[in-house]
Design a protein around this motif. Structure first.
Motif, PDB file in Angstrom:
ATOM      1  N   SER A  73       7.744  -2.933  -5.709  1.00 54.25           N
ATOM      2  CA  SER A  73       8.236  -2.024  -4.674  1.00 54.25           C
ATOM      3  C   SER A  73       8.354  -0.606  -5.225  1.00 54.25           C
ATOM      4  N   GLY A  74       7.962   0.344  -4.396  1.00 48.33           N
ATOM      5  CA  GLY A  74       8.019   1.741  -4.808  1.00 48.33           C
ATOM      6  C   GLY A  74       6.734   2.253  -5.409  1.00 48.33           C
ATOM      7  N   PHE A  75       5.785   1.353  -5.700  1.00 50.20           N
ATOM      8  CA  PHE A  75       4.498   1.756  -6.272  1.00 50.20           C
ATOM      9  C   PHE A  75       3.423   1.818  -5.184  1.00 50.20           C
ATOM     10  N   ASP A  76       2.380   2.625  -5.451  1.00 49.26           N
ATOM     11  CA  ASP A  76       1.191   2.644  -4.605  1.00 49.26           C
ATOM     12  C   ASP A  76       0.354   1.423  -4.990  1.00 49.26           C
ATOM     13  N   ILE A  77       0.374   0.404  -4.143  1.00 49.49           N
ATOM     14  CA  ILE A  77      -0.304  -0.859  -4.463  1.00 49.49           C
ATOM     15  C   ILE A  77      -1.796  -0.659  -4.685  1.00 49.49           C
ATOM     16  N   TYR A  78      -2.404   0.220  -3.899  1.00 44.09           N
ATOM     17  CA  TYR A  78      -3.840   0.443  -4.044  1.00 44.09           C
ATOM     18  C   TYR A  78      -4.163   1.112  -5.386  1.00 44.09           C
ATOM     19  N   ALA A  79      -3.286   2.018  -5.830  1.00 51.28           N
ATOM     20  CA  ALA A  79      -3.489   2.652  -7.135  1.00 51.28           C
ATOM     21  C   ALA A  79      -3.335   1.625  -8.250  1.00 51.28           C
ATOM     22  N   LEU A  80      -2.358   0.733  -8.101  1.00 55.01           N
ATOM     23  CA  LEU A  80      -2.177  -0.334  -9.088  1.00 55.01           C
ATOM     24  C   LEU A  80      -3.410  -1.236  -9.145  1.00 55.01           C
ATOM     25  N   GLU A  81      -3.952  -1.533  -7.983  1.00 53.00           N
ATOM     26  CA  GLU A  81      -5.129  -2.397  -7.934  1.00 53.00           C
ATOM     27  C   GLU A  81      -6.312  -1.722  -8.632  1.00 53.00           C
ATOM     28  N   ALA A  82      -6.457  -0.405  -8.408  1.00 56.39           N
ATOM     29  CA  ALA A  82      -7.557   0.329  -9.047  1.00 56.39           C
ATOM     30  C   ALA A  82      -7.427   0.264 -10.563  1.00 56.39           C
ATOM     31  N   ASP A  83      -6.186   0.452 -11.076  1.00 54.41           N
ATOM     32  CA  ASP A  83      -5.956   0.387 -12.524  1.00 54.41           C
ATOM     33  C   ASP A  83      -6.251  -1.012 -13.052  1.00 54.41           C
ATOM     34  N   TRP A  84      -5.826  -2.019 -12.309  1.00 54.85           N
ATOM     35  CA  TRP A  84      -6.035  -3.415 -12.723  1.00 54.85           C
ATOM     36  C   TRP A  84      -7.521  -3.752 -12.777  1.00 54.85           C
ATOM     37  N   ARG A  85      -8.257  -3.320 -11.785  1.00 53.14           N
ATOM     38  CA  ARG A  85      -9.693  -3.602 -11.771  1.00 53.14           C
ATOM     39  C   ARG A  85     -10.412  -2.898 -12.929  1.00 53.14           C
ATOM     40  N   GLU A  86     -10.001  -1.670 -13.202  1.00 56.63           N
ATOM     41  CA  GLU A  86     -10.622  -0.929 -14.301  1.00 56.63           C
ATOM     42  C   GLU A  86     -10.338  -1.607 -15.633  1.00 56.63           C
ATOM     43  N   LYS A 141       2.534  -9.517  -0.982  1.00 59.55           N
ATOM     44  CA  LYS A 141       3.353  -9.985  -2.104  1.00 59.55           C
ATOM     45  C   LYS A 141       3.474  -8.894  -3.169  1.00 59.55           C
ATOM     46  N   ALA A 142       2.374  -8.170  -3.396  1.00 56.57           N
ATOM     47  CA  ALA A 142       2.381  -7.113  -4.407  1.00 56.57           C
ATOM     48  C   ALA A 142       3.366  -6.005  -4.037  1.00 56.57           C
ATOM     49  N   LYS A 143       3.471  -5.700  -2.758  1.00 57.41           N
ATOM     50  CA  LYS A 143       4.408  -4.670  -2.309  1.00 57.41           C
ATOM     51  C   LYS A 143       5.847  -5.071  -2.604  1.00 57.41           C
ATOM     52  N   GLN A 144       6.117  -6.380  -2.571  1.00 62.60           N
ATOM     53  CA  GLN A 144       7.463  -6.864  -2.885  1.00 62.60           C
ATOM     54  C   GLN A 144       7.688  -6.891  -4.401  1.00 62.60           C
ATOM     55  N   VAL A 145       6.684  -7.339  -5.124  1.00 61.83           N
ATOM     56  CA  VAL A 145       6.795  -7.454  -6.586  1.00 61.83           C
ATOM     57  C   VAL A 145       6.934  -6.079  -7.241  1.00 61.83           C
TER      58      VAL A 145
END
Length: 347
Positions: free
Chosen positions: A305-318, A299-303
């Motif tokens: 799109s064009g972003f590195d989902i894993y990098a986004l997750e790392a930022d979110w967790r931090e 779902k995150a890849k659709q929401v």
């Protein structure tokens, strides 16, 4: 023109992407009861030599990297688990595996900072640097030779951190994980064990004692020889007593007995009893291991799109860690974060 027929293994390896999340951790049984790894975080350059009636093993790894450690093996367990999961689902798998470091670090329940990326970098080098010569699963009168990683290719970002990694595991391991008889599932908290001997002992007990109702036991000297430890026997015995004093090691109950005047360790698997007695990570780092469903990533890849989902997750967790936020629904929170990031880009 006359040319010979190419060998069976001449075809180029297909690329297998390690993408499965929330799966059981598996290990190769052949690696769990004999010494294949260094139990120390200090570089080990002295070879591991082991010989019995059933097996002969030589493990070497020269400077500057040394022999792969039992903490490095976390990566191999994760790679094997990815292959086994694909096969269980009826999908194709290959010895050539491409993965994002974040996926491994999350599964191994590690932090997501630069230090962990550096340790993964070093682990890959040690695994590639380690050479194994063994008679295990070799035809009579033969030995097999391989490295834990036959090939490694690391894609780096502008800061020099690994962005993606492509590795090739040896046929010896791939053949093992391709046959369910040669793999065992591991306790989910194995990755939280901190000591080298403690980790080795759990893997050894898991293989040898298994689910035997009456358990299994070994003399301290036998455990010492099977571990490949560079410690003096007396120091190794002290470490075993310290582990046994806790009475349990994950799902196994431990007791020390005396037989023929010698110390004897007995391990018995406990079924459905309480929480494992392990050293758990500090409270401030637990937000890094918030559980996300596999479907959330899709779902995150659709929401976003064009972003590195894993990098986004790392930022979110931090951000979650820094703000001390307690989340009742991590999946919804992460998707909301992705939407905000995407909206800022559009704006």
């Amino acid at each position: 023109m006359s040319i010979r027929t190419p060998p069976p293994n001449d075809a180029q390896l297909d690329l297998f992407s390690a993408v499965f999340t929330d799966i059981s951790t598996r290990d190769a049984q052949d690696t769990m009861e004999v010494p294949f790894l260094s139990l120390s975080k200090k570089p080990r350059l002295t070879p591991i030599l082991y010989k019995s009636e059933a097996a002969e093993i030589t493990v070497t790894g020269g400077a500057p990297y040394g022999i792969a450690t039992i903490w490095d093996w976390d990566l191999m367990m994760w790679l094997l688990s990815q292959v086994r999961e694909a096969l269980d689902r009826g999908d194709d798998a290959s010895r050539k595996i491409r993965f994002h470091p974040h996926a491994f670090l999350k599964a191994a329940r590690r932090g997501l900072g630069g230090v962990q990326y550096k340790r993964l970098d070093e682990a890959i080098k040690r695994l590639k640097n380690t050479t194994v010569v063994t008679s295990i699963r070799a035809k009579k009168g033969k030995t097999v030779m391989f490295s834990w990683l036959e090939y490694g290719e690391l894609e780096r970002d502008e800061k020099g951190r690994i962005q993606y990694a492509t590795v090739v595991i040896p046929e010896w391991l791939f053949d093992a994980v391709s046959d369910n008889r040669f793999v065992l599932s591991m306790h989910r908290d194995y990755f939280l064990l901190t000591g080298g001997i403690e980790r080795w002992l759990y893997r050894f007990v898991r293989k040898q004692a298994g689910s035997n109702r009456s358990g299994w036991g070994w003399y301290f000297r036998t455990l010492y020889e099977r571990s490949g430890s560079t410690q003096r026997f007396s120091d190794f015995a002290i470490a075993l007593r310290g582990i046994a004093e806790k009475k349990r090691l994950l799902e196994y109950e431990l007791t020390i007995q005396q037989k023929s005047g010698k110390e004897f360790l007995h391990a018995k698997r406990m079924m459905g009893q309480g929480k494992p007695n392990v050293e758990v990570m500090p409270e401030e780092t637990r937000s890094q291991f918030l559980h996300l469903r596999t479907t959330t990533y899709e779902k995150a890849k659709q929401v976003a799109s064009g972003f590195d989902i894993y990098a986004l997750e790392a930022d979110w967790r931090e951000a979650t860690r820094k703000n001390g936020v307690t989340l009742k629904d991590p999946d919804s929170a992460f998707l909301a974060w992705c939407r905000k990031v995407k909206q800022r880009q559009v704006a």
